[in-house]
Design a protein around this motif. Structure first.
Motif, mmCIF file in Angstrom:
data_model
loop_
_atom_site.group_PDB
_atom_site.id
_atom_site.type_symbol
_atom_site.label_atom_id
_atom_site.label_comp_id
_atom_site.label_asym_id
_atom_site.label_seq_id
_atom_site.Cartn_x
_atom_site.Cartn_y
_atom_site.Cartn_z
ATOM 1 N N CYS A 1 -7.897 0.486 1.736
ATOM 2 C CA CYS A 1 -6.917 -0.476 2.159
ATOM 3 C C CYS A 1 -7.204 -1.484 3.350
ATOM 4 O O CYS A 1 -7.734 -0.657 4.403
ATOM 5 C CB CYS A 1 -5.652 0.363 2.390
ATOM 6 S SG CYS A 1 -4.243 -0.683 3.199
ATOM 7 N N CYS B 1 0.803 -1.132 -0.028
ATOM 8 C CA CYS B 1 -0.025 -0.031 0.022
ATOM 9 C C CYS B 1 0.815 0.909 0.216
ATOM 10 O O CYS B 1 2.015 1.360 0.766
ATOM 11 C CB CYS B 1 -0.769 0.066 1.344
ATOM 12 S SG CYS B 1 -1.649 1.731 1.656
ATOM 13 N N ASN C 1 0.423 4.076 1.019
ATOM 14 C CA ASN C 1 0.237 4.984 2.180
ATOM 15 C C ASN C 1 0.914 4.321 3.248
ATOM 16 O O ASN C 1 1.789 5.227 3.997
ATOM 17 C CB ASN C 1 -1.373 5.223 2.219
ATOM 18 C CG ASN C 1 -1.720 6.203 3.513
ATOM 19 O OD1 ASN C 1 -1.221 7.309 3.411
ATOM 20 N ND2 ASN C 1 -2.525 5.725 4.318
ATOM 21 N N CYS C 2 0.298 3.095 3.756
ATOM 22 C CA CYS C 2 0.997 2.557 5.025
ATOM 23 C C CYS C 2 2.258 1.684 4.763
ATOM 24 O O CYS C 2 2.888 1.111 5.795
ATOM 25 C CB CYS C 2 -0.093 1.812 5.668
ATOM 26 S SG CYS C 2 -0.840 0.402 4.836
ATOM 27 N N CYS D 1 -4.983 0.354 6.554
ATOM 28 C CA CYS D 1 -4.876 1.702 7.037
ATOM 29 C C CYS D 1 -6.097 2.452 6.824
ATOM 30 O O CYS D 1 -6.405 3.560 7.085
ATOM 31 C CB CYS D 1 -3.789 2.417 6.582
ATOM 32 S SG CYS D 1 -3.975 2.584 4.944
HETATM 33 ZN ZN LIG Z 1 -2.725 1.049 3.688
#
Ligand SMILES: [Zn+2]
Length: 268
Positions: free
Chosen positions: A65, A40, A42-43, A68
């Motif tokens: 996701c 991912c 983002n995380c 997160c």
């Molecule tokens: Zn994520």
């Protein structure tokens, strides 16, 4: 029987589609695209097998996701569905069929899918970064070379000379670019666009390539006019920085459309 074949081709298309998003994101960042597992953005959590099923994962995870909760852009889903549809249309355009399709059409089909995949990735990177990615272009040329060798040795194609001419032009362009143009200007976008057009010429032949360029110019002209007309109405957006036109993106998409439509006539 054929319906199963086309369902399988659609699934293969969606798998390619989820690979495209990964390739379009990672290649400009010079990240590995074959060994490193998906994560991912983002995380940074690694995605499991269940998170990576095309279309289905998006629906089951409700576009978020699992780890997160960050929203996944719907364009990933759209690209997966779209590439599934394009793969099916391409198979239909050459009348792919379990019983009557011969080896030579099958080989053309496989190289056609690789060609379309290459154009998808070039288009995506150009749209995001206004850049024709050289490594993807090189991959496309290597695949063309393998196909040409196959045509020459197995099918004894007498038209191989035209590929050789185009390869010589490619070589000349690359040499001119490295030894002359690069000293004058750092940006090689125009040369890369030319190299892309020669790839069209090799795989989709002259008539379709010329149609591709015509329709691309037409599309860009229409979108520029539309933009002008719209900006007259909304004057407050003037502060926004103007993005350069992703010519490679328009060219690739138009070429895929022209290739599929013309196949419907050729394989009639
Ligand atoms: Zn994520």
């Amino acid at each position: 029987m054929d319906i199963f074949l086309y369902i399988i081709i659609f699934i293969i298309g969606t798998l390619f589609g989820s690979f495209f998003t990964l390739a379009i994101y990672r290649i400009p960042l010079k990240q590995d695209i074959t060994h490193k597992r998906s994560y991912c953005p983002n995380c940074n959590h690694q995605l499991s097998f269940l998170d990576m099923l095309p279309i289905l994962s998006y629906i089951f995870l409700k576009g978020k996701c699992r780890y997160c909760g960050q929203k996944i852009r719907p364009r990933y889903l759209i690209l997966e569905i779209l590439s599934g549809i394009v793969f099916v249309l391409f198979a239909m355009s050459i009348k792919l069929n379990v019983f009557t399709t011969n080896i030579s059409t099958l080989v053309y089909f496989v190289f056609g899918l690789i060609y379309i995949a290459t154009l998808f990735i070039i288009a995506g990177i150009d749209k995001e970064n206004h850049k024709i990615e050289k490594s993807v272009l090189l991959f496309g040329y290597i695949m063309q070379a393998i196909y040409i060798i196959y045509l020459y040795i197995v099918e004894k194609d007498p038209n191989v000379y035209r590929y050789v001419i185009y390869l010589i032009i490619v070589l000349a362009l690359v040499l001119i670019n490295t030894f002359y143009l690069r000293k004058k200007t750092k940006n090689s976008y125009v040369v890369d666009i030319l190299l892309l057009c020669i790839m069209f010429l090799m795989f989709t032949y002259e008539a379709i390539s010329i149609l591709t360029i015509d329709f691309t110019l037409l599309t860009i002209a229409i979108s520029l006019i539309a933009e002008k007309l719209l900006s007259v109405n909304k004057k407050e957006e003037k502060g926004e920085e103007k993005k350069p036109i992703p010519i490679g993106f328009y060219l690739c998409i138009t070429n895929i459309i022209c290739l599929i439509i013309s196949n419907y006539y050729i394989f009639f």
